[in-house]
Design an enzyme around this catalytic site. Sequence first.
Site, mmCIF file in Angstrom:
data_model
loop_
_atom_site.group_PDB
_atom_site.id
_atom_site.type_symbol
_atom_site.label_atom_id
_atom_site.label_comp_id
_atom_site.label_asym_id
_atom_site.label_seq_id
_atom_site.Cartn_x
_atom_site.Cartn_y
_atom_site.Cartn_z
ATOM 1 N N THR A 76 0.855 -1.190 0.000
ATOM 2 C CA THR A 76 0.000 0.000 0.000
ATOM 3 C C THR A 76 0.892 1.242 0.000
ATOM 4 O OG1 THR A 76 -1.727 -1.201 1.157
ATOM 5 C CG2 THR A 76 -1.863 1.206 1.222
ATOM 6 N N ASN A 153 -5.651 -9.347 -8.027
ATOM 7 C CA ASN A 153 -5.779 -9.931 -6.683
ATOM 8 C C ASN A 153 -7.124 -10.607 -6.438
ATOM 9 O OD1 ASN A 153 -6.266 -6.927 -6.797
ATOM 10 N ND2 ASN A 153 -7.321 -7.421 -4.893
ATOM 11 N N GLN A 181 0.723 -9.787 -6.409
ATOM 12 C CA GLN A 181 0.187 -11.150 -6.555
ATOM 13 C C GLN A 181 0.974 -11.982 -7.566
ATOM 14 O OE1 GLN A 181 -2.073 -12.450 -4.620
ATOM 15 N NE2 GLN A 181 -2.884 -10.617 -3.632
ATOM 16 N N HIS A 203 4.283 -10.336 2.852
ATOM 17 C CA HIS A 203 3.325 -11.287 3.425
ATOM 18 C C HIS A 203 2.503 -12.037 2.383
ATOM 19 C CE1 HIS A 203 -0.661 -9.027 3.375
ATOM 20 N NE2 HIS A 203 0.163 -8.030 3.119
ATOM 21 N N THR A 239 13.112 4.598 10.985
ATOM 22 C CA THR A 239 13.993 3.473 11.331
ATOM 23 C C THR A 239 13.522 2.209 10.625
ATOM 24 O OG1 THR A 239 14.423 4.484 13.461
ATOM 25 C CG2 THR A 239 14.923 2.132 13.274
ATOM 26 N N CYS A 335 -16.407 -4.845 3.092
ATOM 27 C CA CYS A 335 -17.457 -4.709 4.092
ATOM 28 C C CYS A 335 -17.427 -3.282 4.627
ATOM 29 C CB CYS A 335 -17.198 -5.698 5.221
ATOM 30 S SG CYS A 335 -18.613 -5.893 6.279
HETATM 31 N N1 PLP Z 1 -1.811 -4.610 -4.207
HETATM 32 C C1 PLP Z 1 -2.360 -5.821 -4.372
HETATM 33 C C2 PLP Z 1 -2.571 -6.345 -5.747
HETATM 34 C C3 PLP Z 1 -2.723 -6.581 -3.251
HETATM 35 O O1 PLP Z 1 -3.279 -7.788 -3.431
HETATM 36 C C4 PLP Z 1 -2.486 -6.041 -1.961
HETATM 37 C C5 PLP Z 1 -2.912 -6.790 -0.755
HETATM 38 O O2 PLP Z 1 -4.041 -7.197 -0.640
HETATM 39 C C6 PLP Z 1 -1.901 -4.774 -1.840
HETATM 40 C C7 PLP Z 1 -1.579 -4.096 -2.983
HETATM 41 C C8 PLP Z 1 -1.628 -4.172 -0.497
HETATM 42 O O3 PLP Z 1 -0.505 -4.773 0.097
HETATM 43 P P1 PLP Z 1 -0.133 -4.562 1.631
HETATM 44 O O4 PLP Z 1 -1.019 -5.442 2.425
HETATM 45 O O5 PLP Z 1 1.306 -4.975 1.731
HETATM 46 O O6 PLP Z 1 -0.292 -3.118 1.956
#
Ligand code: PLP
Length: 393
Positions: A76, A153, A181, A203, A239, A335
């Site tokens: 993000t 995604n 993804q 993650h 940091t 949601c």
């Molecule tokens: N972009 C895509 C295509 C994603 O699937 C996601 C996570 O759902 C993100 C961005 C956001 O990633 P993060 O959870 O590391 O902020």
Amino acid sequence: MNPTRKLVYLDHAATTSLDPRVLEAMMPYLREHYGNPSSVHQLGRKARYAVEQARERAAACLGAEPSEIIFTSGATESNNLALKGILAHFPGKGLVTSSVEHKAVLQPAKTLSGQGYPVTYLRPDRYGRISPEQVAESITEETALVSIMMVHNELGTRYDVERIAAICRERGVLFHCDAVQGVGYYPIRLDEWPVDALSLSAHKFYGPKGVGVLFVRGGTPLRPLIEGGAQERNRRGGTEHVAGIVGLAHALELAVIEREERVKHVRALRDRLATVLQAELGDYLVINTPLQEEEAAPHILHVVFPPQDELPVDGEMLLLNLDMEGICVSSGSACTSGAVEPSHVLQAIGIAPDTAKAAVRFSLGWKNTVEEIDYTVEKVEQILRRIKLLSSR
Ligand code: PLP
């Protein structure tokens, strides 16, 4: 019966579990090597060394230079930094993106639009596809940046990043790719592809949460989003998350080494899931993931359940019932204030609102098994019967 008596986790596109090998690599930096990488004493130097080693390892996995890797808090932030940070150097010029991007691109795009940057949203086809030709046609004199994701995604749809990047380079505009993804499933060759910026998040490939990368090609102008420290070569203050960064590099290396095996495994399971669901449910189900090998990533299957006899299927009820059976999936719907809103993606690919509310995204990982897939199909069918969809069969 749940064969493992454990959870059946089919939500890997939302997040993956932390690989124990990654956790092990991180532990020393959570315990004894707790220095601040900016400190000059030995504990600080140890942490600095770990961060710079991780940068080199991550860069090598992507075909990038270490100086082109900026560690962030996740994708993000990486997407925000790419869009806002690059366009800050092109006042009055604009962005081309698509209406099916993740909100982590769409929201900054909306903010930029509100600040006077022209934003063009490309419209996808039925499967969420955007062609390189569409991108080429949309680039005008006022375009400075194009942002298109690598793998969708929600739908799993794959985009031709190499060709889109080449078109952007040819037309003299910058190209950013949200590769979140795609990273676990496709090689990323930034030494061969003319991509200018690329986001990823640990993650999603069995690394820790809260750490990501923005690759920014050398020479690309970028205004920092987070100021207050000279870290990351003045491009991202704060940091460093040392253990997280070490974990990201380790997880990325494992993803590269084990990619072929993981792809083969999840693709076989995904194809089985699609085939058996279709055989069991026929017209009661519509698949929104293009299933040809080159058109979609191997780990996602997105389906919707259209209304039967004009009665919409209660998607929320379906997910809750699956959860009660130990099956974790997601709907692809946001949601908001208690009400499930149909996802912007399903609206964009032309799915009617009543159908879009009954959506399930199955996203698979390399620890899933055939038994889990068969158990899931059995439960989906049972639940649909229970909530009356299949009662008339
Ligand atoms: N972009 C895509 C295509 C994603 O699937 C996601 C996570 O759902 C993100 C961005 C956001 O990633 P993060 O959870 O590391 O902020």
